[in-house]
Design a protein around this motif. Structure first.
Motif, PDB file in Angstrom:
ATOM      1  N   GLY A 460     -11.728   2.196 -15.520  1.00  0.00           N
ATOM      2  CA  GLY A 460     -13.791   2.302 -16.025  1.00  0.00           C
ATOM      3  C   GLY A 460     -14.305   2.701 -14.708  1.00  0.00           C
ATOM      4  O   GLY A 460     -13.728   2.283 -13.593  1.00  0.00           O
ATOM      5  N   ASP A 461     -15.391   3.251 -14.877  1.00  0.00           N
ATOM      6  CA  ASP A 461     -15.886   2.921 -13.394  1.00  0.00           C
ATOM      7  C   ASP A 461     -16.138   1.760 -12.189  1.00  0.00           C
ATOM      8  O   ASP A 461     -15.949   0.385 -13.027  1.00  0.00           O
ATOM      9  N   LEU A 462     -15.693   1.782 -11.484  1.00  0.00           N
ATOM     10  CA  LEU A 462     -16.237   0.923 -10.220  1.00  0.00           C
ATOM     11  C   LEU A 462     -17.415   0.518  -9.870  1.00  0.00           C
ATOM     12  O   LEU A 462     -18.668   0.972  -9.898  1.00  0.00           O
ATOM     13  N   VAL A 463     -18.247  -0.650 -10.007  1.00  0.00           N
ATOM     14  CA  VAL A 463     -19.293  -1.242  -9.825  1.00  0.00           C
ATOM     15  C   VAL A 463     -19.702  -2.091  -8.325  1.00  0.00           C
ATOM     16  O   VAL A 463     -18.780  -3.629  -8.997  1.00  0.00           O
ATOM     17  N   ASN A 464     -19.055  -2.051  -7.565  1.00  0.00           N
ATOM     18  CA  ASN A 464     -18.991  -2.961  -6.329  1.00  0.00           C
ATOM     19  C   ASN A 464     -17.628  -3.248  -6.288  1.00  0.00           C
ATOM     20  O   ASN A 464     -17.279  -4.297  -6.852  1.00  0.00           O
ATOM     21  N   GLY A 465     -16.578  -2.288  -6.481  1.00  0.00           N
ATOM     22  CA  GLY A 465     -15.626  -2.826  -7.276  1.00  0.00           C
ATOM     23  C   GLY A 465     -14.737  -2.933  -5.741  1.00  0.00           C
ATOM     24  O   GLY A 465     -14.843  -2.234  -4.771  1.00  0.00           O
ATOM     25  N   LYS A 466     -13.237  -3.430  -6.320  1.00  0.00           N
ATOM     26  CA  LYS A 466     -12.300  -2.655  -5.231  1.00  0.00           C
ATOM     27  C   LYS A 466     -10.477  -2.440  -5.794  1.00  0.00           C
ATOM     28  O   LYS A 466     -10.423  -2.063  -6.348  1.00  0.00           O
ATOM     29  N   VAL A 467      -9.527  -2.268  -4.624  1.00  0.00           N
ATOM     30  CA  VAL A 467      -8.616  -1.558  -4.313  1.00  0.00           C
ATOM     31  C   VAL A 467      -7.649  -2.067  -4.221  1.00  0.00           C
ATOM     32  O   VAL A 467      -7.973  -2.662  -3.023  1.00  0.00           O
ATOM     33  N   ARG A 468      -6.312  -2.477  -4.819  1.00  0.00           N
ATOM     34  CA  ARG A 468      -5.785  -2.998  -3.920  1.00  0.00           C
ATOM     35  C   ARG A 468      -4.327  -2.859  -4.075  1.00  0.00           C
ATOM     36  O   ARG A 468      -4.192  -2.147  -4.684  1.00  0.00           O
ATOM     37  N   ILE A 469      -3.739  -2.042  -2.917  1.00  0.00           N
ATOM     38  CA  ILE A 469      -1.894  -1.631  -2.966  1.00  0.00           C
ATOM     39  C   ILE A 469      -1.255  -2.701  -2.133  1.00  0.00           C
ATOM     40  O   ILE A 469      -1.471  -3.213  -1.814  1.00  0.00           O
ATOM     41  N   GLU A 470       0.144  -3.214  -2.996  1.00  0.00           N
ATOM     42  CA  GLU A 470       1.010  -4.196  -2.507  1.00  0.00           C
ATOM     43  C   GLU A 470       2.237  -3.924  -2.033  1.00  0.00           C
ATOM     44  O   GLU A 470       2.606  -2.530  -3.560  1.00  0.00           O
ATOM     45  N   VAL A 471       2.671  -3.424  -1.733  1.00  0.00           N
ATOM     46  CA  VAL A 471       3.564  -2.578  -0.788  1.00  0.00           C
ATOM     47  C   VAL A 471       5.281  -3.628  -0.488  1.00  0.00           C
ATOM     48  O   VAL A 471       5.454  -4.526   0.133  1.00  0.00           O
ATOM     49  N   TRP A 472       6.693  -3.852  -1.218  1.00  0.00           N
ATOM     50  CA  TRP A 472       7.230  -4.664  -0.734  1.00  0.00           C
ATOM     51  C   TRP A 472       8.945  -4.491  -0.942  1.00  0.00           C
ATOM     52  O   TRP A 472       9.053  -2.842  -1.741  1.00  0.00           O
ATOM     53  N   ASN A 473       9.746  -5.089  -0.561  1.00  0.00           N
ATOM     54  CA  ASN A 473      10.809  -4.790  -0.975  1.00  0.00           C
ATOM     55  C   ASN A 473      11.458  -5.502  -2.589  1.00  0.00           C
ATOM     56  O   ASN A 473      11.541  -6.259  -2.297  1.00  0.00           O
ATOM     57  N   ALA A 474      12.039  -4.469  -3.992  1.00  0.00           N
ATOM     58  CA  ALA A 474      12.245  -4.703  -4.407  1.00  0.00           C
ATOM     59  C   ALA A 474      13.882  -4.858  -4.278  1.00  0.00           C
ATOM     60  O   ALA A 474      14.201  -6.102  -5.324  1.00  0.00           O
ATOM     61  N   ILE A 475      14.649  -4.714  -3.488  1.00  0.00           N
ATOM     62  CA  ILE A 475      15.998  -4.379  -4.067  1.00  0.00           C
ATOM     63  C   ILE A 475      16.986  -4.358  -2.679  1.00  0.00           C
ATOM     64  O   ILE A 475      16.078  -4.142  -1.456  1.00  0.00           O
ATOM     65  N   GLY A 476      17.792  -4.495  -2.370  1.00  0.00           N
ATOM     66  CA  GLY A 476      18.743  -4.519  -0.603  1.00  0.00           C
ATOM     67  C   GLY A 476      18.337  -5.969   0.555  1.00  0.00           C
ATOM     68  O   GLY A 476      18.220  -7.068  -0.429  1.00  0.00           O
ATOM     69  N   ASN A 477      19.065  -5.819   1.595  1.00  0.00           N
ATOM     70  CA  ASN A 477      19.918  -6.635   2.609  1.00  0.00           C
ATOM     71  C   ASN A 477      19.349  -6.591   3.394  1.00  0.00           C
ATOM     72  O   ASN A 477      18.875  -7.618   4.086  1.00  0.00           O
ATOM     73  N   GLY A 478      18.050  -5.999   3.300  1.00  0.00           N
ATOM     74  CA  GLY A 478      17.860  -5.136   4.678  1.00  0.00           C
ATOM     75  C   GLY A 478      16.109  -5.082   4.889  1.00  0.00           C
ATOM     76  O   GLY A 478      15.281  -4.514   3.726  1.00  0.00           O
ATOM     77  N   ALA A 479      14.888  -5.132   5.879  1.00  0.00           N
ATOM     78  CA  ALA A 479      14.281  -5.103   6.149  1.00  0.00           C
ATOM     79  C   ALA A 479      13.364  -3.436   6.094  1.00  0.00           C
ATOM     80  O   ALA A 479      14.223  -2.711   6.290  1.00  0.00           O
ATOM     81  N   SER A 480      12.353  -3.185   5.714  1.00  0.00           N
ATOM     82  CA  SER A 480      12.057  -1.634   6.260  1.00  0.00           C
ATOM     83  C   SER A 480      10.788  -1.579   6.140  1.00  0.00           C
ATOM     84  O   SER A 480       9.857  -2.768   7.419  1.00  0.00           O
ATOM     85  N   THR A 481      10.300  -0.252   6.314  1.00  0.00           N
ATOM     86  CA  THR A 481       9.333   0.182   7.491  1.00  0.00           C
ATOM     87  C   THR A 481       8.499   1.347   6.610  1.00  0.00           C
ATOM     88  O   THR A 481       9.034   1.750   5.514  1.00  0.00           O
ATOM     89  N   LEU A 482       7.259   0.511   6.740  1.00  0.00           N
ATOM     90  CA  LEU A 482       5.838   1.385   6.219  1.00  0.00           C
ATOM     91  C   LEU A 482       5.024   2.021   6.475  1.00  0.00           C
ATOM     92  O   LEU A 482       4.495   1.584   8.121  1.00  0.00           O
ATOM     93  N   GLY A 483       4.456   3.151   7.052  1.00  0.00           N
ATOM     94  CA  GLY A 483       3.746   3.977   8.012  1.00  0.00           C
ATOM     95  C   GLY A 483       2.652   3.919   7.922  1.00  0.00           C
ATOM     96  O   GLY A 483       2.302   3.825   6.368  1.00  0.00           O
ATOM     97  N   ILE A 484       1.265   3.230   8.501  1.00  0.00           N
ATOM     98  CA  ILE A 484       0.344   2.866   7.661  1.00  0.00           C
ATOM     99  C   ILE A 484      -0.950   3.475   8.774  1.00  0.00           C
ATOM    100  O   ILE A 484      -0.243   4.393   9.701  1.00  0.00           O
ATOM    101  N   GLY A 485      -1.886   3.665   9.261  1.00  0.00           N
ATOM    102  CA  GLY A 485      -3.454   3.726   9.895  1.00  0.00           C
ATOM    103  C   GLY A 485      -3.600   5.277   8.456  1.00  0.00           C
ATOM    104  O   GLY A 485      -4.917   5.927   8.509  1.00  0.00           O
ATOM    105  N   ASN A 486      -2.681   6.415   9.636  1.00  0.00           N
ATOM    106  CA  ASN A 486      -2.725   7.955   9.115  1.00  0.00           C
ATOM    107  C   ASN A 486      -1.686   8.478   8.519  1.00  0.00           C
ATOM    108  O   ASN A 486      -2.028   9.626   8.012  1.00  0.00           O
ATOM    109  N   GLN A 487      -0.620   7.850   7.679  1.00  0.00           N
ATOM    110  CA  GLN A 487       0.529   7.688   7.446  1.00  0.00           C
ATOM    111  C   GLN A 487       0.624   7.875   5.518  1.00  0.00           C
ATOM    112  O   GLN A 487       0.713   8.753   4.946  1.00  0.00           O
ATOM    113  N   SER A 488       0.243   6.250   4.822  1.00  0.00           N
ATOM    114  CA  SER A 488      -0.103   6.003   3.608  1.00  0.00           C
ATOM    115  C   SER A 488      -1.092   6.585   3.510  1.00  0.00           C
ATOM    116  O   SER A 488      -2.087   5.831   3.608  1.00  0.00           O
ATOM    117  N   VAL A 489      -1.018   6.610   1.906  1.00  0.00           N
ATOM    118  CA  VAL A 489      -2.562   7.193   1.170  1.00  0.00           C
ATOM    119  C   VAL A 489      -2.165   6.948  -0.167  1.00  0.00           C
ATOM    120  O   VAL A 489      -1.158   7.333  -0.964  1.00  0.00           O
TER     121      VAL A 489
END
Length: 495
Positions: A460-489
């Motif tokens: 629906g329309d946003l009126v002083n609304g918010k947007v949130r993204i959450e990124v995590w590792n769902a499976i596996g035994n190792g850490a991962s890297t997320l590119g941010i700043g000018n990379q993920s959109v």
């Protein structure tokens, strides 16, 4: 004093050496001097919401509403466990003796609008308790403006010999401490509320500079204390507030209890390097905990705890809120994406902005071999607020740059949420199927083409609304890297 290290190595937050007699005398004299003060008390039950603060913009909050025994919001808080951070000093560097756990007996909502942190002792004399810290670590006064961190709290309702060793606290640490654990006190610490041994007094302390000694007199810090207005600190809720004011010259740090100012530190009291080291980084994260024993309670009545110390007296937290006023910067309400643009970039400090920042990387912690599919677990969280835009009938799109290096069997996952009115309720959430990264070093593109796993609510329309993204590792035994700043959109269906 029990310490984890000796010499002049930087030590862990909230460490207290036994105060010299004049300092202790000054503290006690201050307590006596204002003991007769009577003011308005905030005693009562939980409000059930975060109260309005006219003239301030609410940036983040938690009112701890939820069922009895439920954990605090995993989107807002991470739980510290054990006797110290991995690779950090033992006993959290302060000499406290309890083991922090995530057990509901130590940490849970009480069903009446409060977070409850309860220290317990088993039959063998071992103590457990709880400590939480905000996921966000970017709470910072905007340039030319003021930051306000506030909580309404009832300290553990225990006094006298039964309270020996109790050490409840509401405080904030500089973001660079995460993952380092040896850069304290240079990165800064704001103790908004501290109390020990059931004394009817609240302490406000700034830690900064070098340890020992330095401009902040470490390990004691620059502090003040006073009794709680009206009802005692232990018998009633009181409101504890900290302000970081960058609108004044010199800049100032201020501490309040029930709206009564009782401690101030100004920029001109410290050298330029010390001030810069504690203010010119990404910001702060907030902590709540109840410790047992340690250098501070020992100094005012130790050694603690004693056989007379009574377990099971909780600290109750009605709400925690963060506001800003004036100025400009990443903790002010973000401006709307420009006309025709729906792109929001994941940026350093946990923000989502319509302008790309400098390229950087964020770490996604390992799933630890468990299946976290569909459940955000230790996610990297990015949020944008203050958005007023019309829904265009489209769908969410995103392009996240992720890399698991040479790890095999890792998969990253994203959840995108929309709060249409900025009231804290996420009206639309979309969880996408996880993306299995290859075991070749280098970023890969994780997009909405993987498909939706689940969704709730509607757009629906946003009126002083918010947007949130959450990124995590769902499976596996190792850490991962997320590119941010000018990379993920993420591209939102608005405008």
């Amino acid at each position: 004093m029990r310490t984890s290290r000796t010499g002049d190595t930087p030590r862990s937050p909230r460490r207290r050496r036994a105060p010299r007699t004049p300092l202790l005398a000054a503290f006690l004299a201050m307590t006596v001097a204002v003991a007769g003060f009577v003011g308005l008390t905030s005693a009562g039950t939980a409000r059930g919401d975060v109260p309005p603060a006219p003239g301030w913009n609410l940036q983040w909050s938690d009112d701890f509403n939820g069922g009895n025994g439920a954990p605090p919001s995993a989107a807002n808080w991470q739980i510290d466990t054990g006797h110290g951070y991995p690779g950090g000093p033992g006993n959290w560097g302060t000499g406290e003796i309890q083991n922090y756990t995530a057990n509901a007996q130590n940490l849970s909502l009480d069903g009446n609008g409060n977070l409850k942190i309860t220290p317990l002792r088993d039959g063998a004399g071992n103590w457990t308790s709880a400590r939480v810290e905000t996921k966000r670590a970017d709470f910072k006064a905007p340039a030319g403006g003021t930051l306000r961190i506030e909580g309404r709290i009832q300290m553990p309702n225990v006094t006298g010999a039964a309270a020996a060793g109790y050490w409840p606290a509401f405080w904030a640490l500089g973001a660079p401490y995460r993952g380092n654990y040896w850069n304290w006190p240079a990165i800064g610490e704001f103790d908004i509320m501290e109390n020990v041994n059931g004394i009817n007094s609240v302490w406000a302390v700034l830690h900064c500079g070098v340890n020992p000694g330095g401009p902040c007199n470490e390990t004691t810090g620059l502090g003040a204390n006073r009794p709680c207005p009206g009802a005692s600190c232990q018998s009633a809720f009181h409101t504890y507030r900290f302000e970081w004011d960058r609108s004044s010259s010199p800049n100032a740090l201020r501490w309040y209890v029930d709206d009564q100012l009782y401690h101030t530190v100004t920029q001109n009291q410290l050298d330029a390097t010390t001030w810069a080291n504690m203010t010119e980084h990404a910001g702060y994260f907030i902590l709540l905990n109840v410790a047992i024993g340690g250098a501070f309670p020992d100094a005012l009545g130790g050694p603690t705890p004693t056989p007379a110390t009574v377990p099971g007296r909780p600290m109750l937290v009605d709400y925690v809120g963060v506001w800003t006023r004036g100025g400009s910067g990443p903790t002010d309400p973000p401006t709307d994406p420009p006309s025709g643009s729906s792109q929001l970039y994941a940026r350093t400090g946990g923000g989502l902005g319509d302008a790309a920042g400098s390229g950087a990387n964020a770490t996604l912690t390992s799933a630890g071999g468990a299946n976290r599919d569909g459940t955000p677990t230790n996610p990297q969280v990015f949020t944008s607020g203050g958005i007023t835009r019309a829904y265009n009938g489209g769908a969410t799109q995103f392009d996240l740059l992720v890399d698991a290096g040479t790890a095999v069997g890792n998969g990253q996952q994203v959840r995108v949420s929309y709060d249409r009115t900025g009231d804290g309720a996420w009206d639309r959430t979309e969880t996408y199927l996880y993306f299995a990264t290859d075991p070749v070093s280098g970023f890969e593109h994780y997009t909405q083409a993987r498909g939706l796993k689940a969704s709730t609510g509607s757009h629906g329309d946003l009126v002083n609304g918010k947007v949130r993204i959450e990124v995590w590792n769902a499976i596996g035994n190792g850490a991962s890297t997320l590119g941010i700043g000018n990379q993920s959109v993420v591209r939102i269906p608005y405008g």
